[in-house]
Design a protein around this motif. Structure first.
Motif, PDB file in Angstrom:
ATOM      1  N   LEU A  97       0.529  -1.609  -0.406  1.00  0.00           N
ATOM      2  CA  LEU A  97      -0.058   0.279   0.317  1.00  0.00           C
ATOM      3  C   LEU A  97       1.242   1.244  -0.134  1.00  0.00           C
ATOM      4  N   ARG A  98       1.506   1.213   0.462  1.00  0.00           N
ATOM      5  CA  ARG A  98       2.813   2.441   0.603  1.00  0.00           C
ATOM      6  C   ARG A  98       2.873   2.735  -0.916  1.00  0.00           C
ATOM      7  N   PHE A 113      -0.462   5.143  -1.222  1.00  0.00           N
ATOM      8  CA  PHE A 113      -0.373   6.209  -0.635  1.00  0.00           C
ATOM      9  C   PHE A 113       0.833   7.378  -1.809  1.00  0.00           C
ATOM     10  N   LEU A 114       1.497   7.119  -1.587  1.00  0.00           N
ATOM     11  CA  LEU A 114       2.936   8.029  -1.374  1.00  0.00           C
ATOM     12  C   LEU A 114       2.580   8.671  -3.562  1.00  0.00           C
ATOM     13  N   ASN A 173      -3.763   3.935   8.390  1.00  0.00           N
ATOM     14  CA  ASN A 173      -3.791   4.114   7.003  1.00  0.00           C
ATOM     15  C   ASN A 173      -5.046   4.978   6.636  1.00  0.00           C
ATOM     16  N   MET A 219      -2.453   8.341   6.795  1.00  0.00           N
ATOM     17  CA  MET A 219      -2.002   8.367   5.475  1.00  0.00           C
ATOM     18  C   MET A 219      -3.091   9.352   4.558  1.00  0.00           C
ATOM     19  N   LEU A 271      -2.205  13.040   3.083  1.00  0.00           N
ATOM     20  CA  LEU A 271      -1.374  12.959   1.861  1.00  0.00           C
ATOM     21  C   LEU A 271      -1.636  13.655   0.580  1.00  0.00           C
TER      22      LEU A 271
END
Lengths: 213, 471
Positions: free
Chosen positions: B200-201, B204-205, B232, B235, B239
């Motif tokens: 998932l990272r 998110f980014l 999460n 995030m 973000l």
């Protein structure tokens, strides 16, 4: 008719029966705190225990020892880079030799922070009963992504002035207009067979430094 | 979700299938018993739990009674804080609003925080039809999404899956959604969580739009609250450039102070924690911190219909803690899917028929998906009398027609009971023919005797026996 008018109209029609019934005042007979709010030493111990119970790593030091303790903790993790929120007291990172500070002037991106080892912040306050630290973006706490993306968060709590006993005593000291993050231990999940696993998306290591005079 | 809840079989058929699934029953039993014991300990820590519970109930009742006023106040406060408020009368309108907002950003991907409201309206499917992919980021929702499955619990939607099944889903499916699962993934929960973190990272980014729900909205300050564990949520709320929150109108509370009640009730009742790991609070937008655009979609979708029901409206107090699922003997055996709704368990059995009406077979059967044991009422942190609402909804289902044979039987019984001579004759006839009585009812009564023995008729009616022995 707009949907706004439609919904408000439906609500008023639905509540047609309630107009004539007298309303009771809200019963707030619950306690304002479950811990002794006037005993700072006991509150600090309780905060320490509850933070530890939810797998935060908790340390204590005096104001004078703070820079060297921060340096030790960063070195112990092998941190080479540390994100620094605006307004972090100047002295806190002076002893951290060999750690590259990345001061946030609003330009640090999530992608950049993803490659940063640690972040050091202060907090708005801490709640002893629940083992919670609250960040509200004030000086030394930074934008929300600073304490979110790096995998190691080192948070400094000043006792006794930043420690409150309970949630009811915390809320009046917080500004509802500010973005807040309440943190009670590192991120966790119970989604697999309701077994608690620590460390999912937020910082997997939360260290708290309780600082007394 | 690959298939929808519509067209589901009624609760008894779905439950009968689930009860025969031994793996499912073992997973559910283990999970619900673990959490209910922990919850009891977390609640026992607070000597004033009963007072918090009655305050929670009273605040919600007061809010519902003045819901129009508090929603208008909330709208003003959110707008003043830099947000935009939209009103959606039903699911279709909410989906249209969200899809329009996503299109306006030019992106075709959104990340999502776990949200019951967006499941209720089928947002992911609606966005997919518009060419937008919605990525679920809660670990359990990810398991459900990758497994092309449906959620079966409010708090832990993949509760019906054990660790071995989850490992298999991750190993098989992650690659087709993004970063593949690590080589040699085992079924240890820590490794599975790590796989989800890595998967998932990257999402998110790069995400530009997030969609969330909210646990509470404060009318006086315009503050929204999201309670979570994994990060999460943080995030998604922090973000992306654009944040869209879809929230049921009943989630509003009047004042900032009111949070002191619900932030004590919810974590202990839900995950059995003194406080959940992360709680995010925000009002509108904040310059330089978090999303620069914030949209709040206020959702009715049947809530005002529930509000109009004097008995049923108490279900709108629900704060989605799921404690009632974990103590329910029916849920423990039948599982969440049998309820045919994103709101399973006792609260689902009272909420779903009110939000959707009782016209479909599954919705008409839900008020009967209970033994009325009352355990759900005991644990409810806002004191929703679920058994009371269930009985009330059964009346409603019965009034809309019930079963034709049942109606005929009740009419016949009414005549006989009104005519003593007919009753005495019927009783004697029943006694004398009892050797001929079947153990199970024929025809439409058969289902009733599937799980019960027909009561035995005595050799002679009591009144005959009394006359013979006592007069």
């Amino acid at each position: 008719m707009t949907s706004r008018d439609l919904i408000l109209g439906r609500i008023r029609a639905a509540l047609g029966d309630t107009g004539t019934v007298a309303e009771q005042p809200l019963p707030r007979r619950y306690l304002s705190a479950h811990a002794p709010a006037d005993d700072p030493a006991a509150l600090l111990d309780l905060l320490h225990r509850n933070l530890t119970d939810y797998r935060a790593l908790v340390h204590r030091c005096t104001e004078a020892e703070l820079p060297s303790r921060i340096a030790e903790l960063l070195a112990a993790r092998g941190s080479r880079t540390v994100a620094v929120p605006a307004g972090l007291p100047d002295g806190w990172l002076t002893a951290a030799v060999g750690v590259e500070p990345l001061p946030d002037d609003g330009s640090l991106t999530a992608a950049r922070l993803d490659a940063v080892d640690s972040v050091v912040t202060g907090c708005a306050l801490a709640v002893a009963e629940t083992g919670t630290i609250v960040l509200d973006g004030g000086p030394g706490q930074g934008r929300r992504l600073l304490s979110l993306v790096p995998d190691h968060h080192l948070c400094v709590v000043r006792a006794p002035e930043q420690v409150v006993a309970s949630v009811p005593l915390a809320l009046p000291r917080l500004d509802p207009a500010r973005p807040q993050t309440w943190i009670s231990g590192p991120s966790a999940t119970s989604d697999i067979e309701l077994d608690r696993v620590v460390g999912v998306h937020g910082p997997r290591t939360l260290e708290v430094l309780l600082v007394t005079v | 979700m690959s298939d929808t809840f519509l067209g589901m079989p009624a609760f008894p058929q779905a439950a009968a299938r689930a009860v025969r699934d031994r793996q499912l029953r073992a997973n559910l039993r283990h999970a619900t018993h673990t959490i209910r014991d922990k919850r009891a300990r977390a609640v026992a820590e607070l000597p004033d739990w009963a007072e918090l519970r009655s305050a929670g109930k009273a605040i919600k009742d007061h809010t519902l009674r003045h819901l129009d006023r508090y929603l208008v106040q909330l709208e003003e406060a959110v707008t003043a804080a830099g947000g935009t408020v939209h009103w959606a009368a039903d699911a279709e309108e909410a989906n249209r609003i969200v899809a329009g907002l996503v299109h306006a950003t030019g992106t075709t991907e959104v990340v999502k925080v776990k949200s019951m409201a967006t499941q209720e309206i089928g947002l992911n499917e609606a966005l997919a039809a518009e060419g937008v992919t919605a990525y679920e980021t809660d670990l359990a929702e990810l398991i459900v999404q990758l497994g092309e499955d449906r959620p079966s619990h409010i708090l832990v939607p993949a509760i019906h899956r054990n660790r071995a099944e989850i490992r298999e889903i991750f190993a098989d499916r992650m690659a087709s959604w993004g970063r593949p699962a690590p080589e040699g993934l085992t079924d240890s929960p820590a490794e599975l969580a790590e796989a989800a973190r890595l998967h998932l990272r990257e999402k998110f980014l790069r995400a530009e739009v997030a969609v969330s729900g909210a646990n509470f909205m404060v009318a006086e300050t315009g503050t929204l609250v999201v309670v979570e564990s994994e990060g999460n949520g943080r995030m998604c709320l922090t973000l992306p450039r654009t944040l869209i929150s879809v929230v049921g109108i009943e989630k509003v509370v009047p004042t900032w102070r009111d949070l002191e009640v619900f932030l004590q009730l919810l974590p202990r009742s839900s995950t059995a924690e003194r406080m959940n790991p992360y709680t995010s609070l925000w009002a509108g937008t904040t310059r330089g911190d978090g999303p620069s655009e914030f949209h709040l979609v206020l959702l009715d979708n049947g809530r005002t219909a529930a509000l109009a029901d004097q008995v049923g409206r108490q279900a709108l107090r629900c704060i989605r803690c799921s404690a009632c699922l974990n103590v329910c003997p029916v849920y423990e055996r039948a599982g969440g899917h049998a309820y045919g709704s994103v709101y399973p368990g006792p609260i689902g059995a009272v909420l779903t028929p009110q939000l959707r009406g009782t016209a479909s077979p599954v919705d008409a059967s839900l008020p009967y998906a209970s033994s009325l044991c009352g355990a759900c009422y005991e644990v409810c942190p806002v004191a929703i009398d679920i058994p009371e609402v269930l009985v009330h909804l059964r009346e409603r289902v019965a009034e809309q027609g019930g079963h034709p044979v049942e109606r005929a039987a009740v009419a016949a019984a009414g005549y006989v009971l009104d005519h003593p001579a007919a009753l005495a004759a019927a009783e004697r006839l029943a006694g004398r023919t009892r050797a001929l009585h079947p153990r199970r009812l024929p025809g439409p009564g058969r289902a009733w005797t599937d799980s019960r023995d027909l009561p035995e008729v005595p050799a002679e009616p009591f009144r005959d026996w009394w006359r013979r022995n006592r007069t």
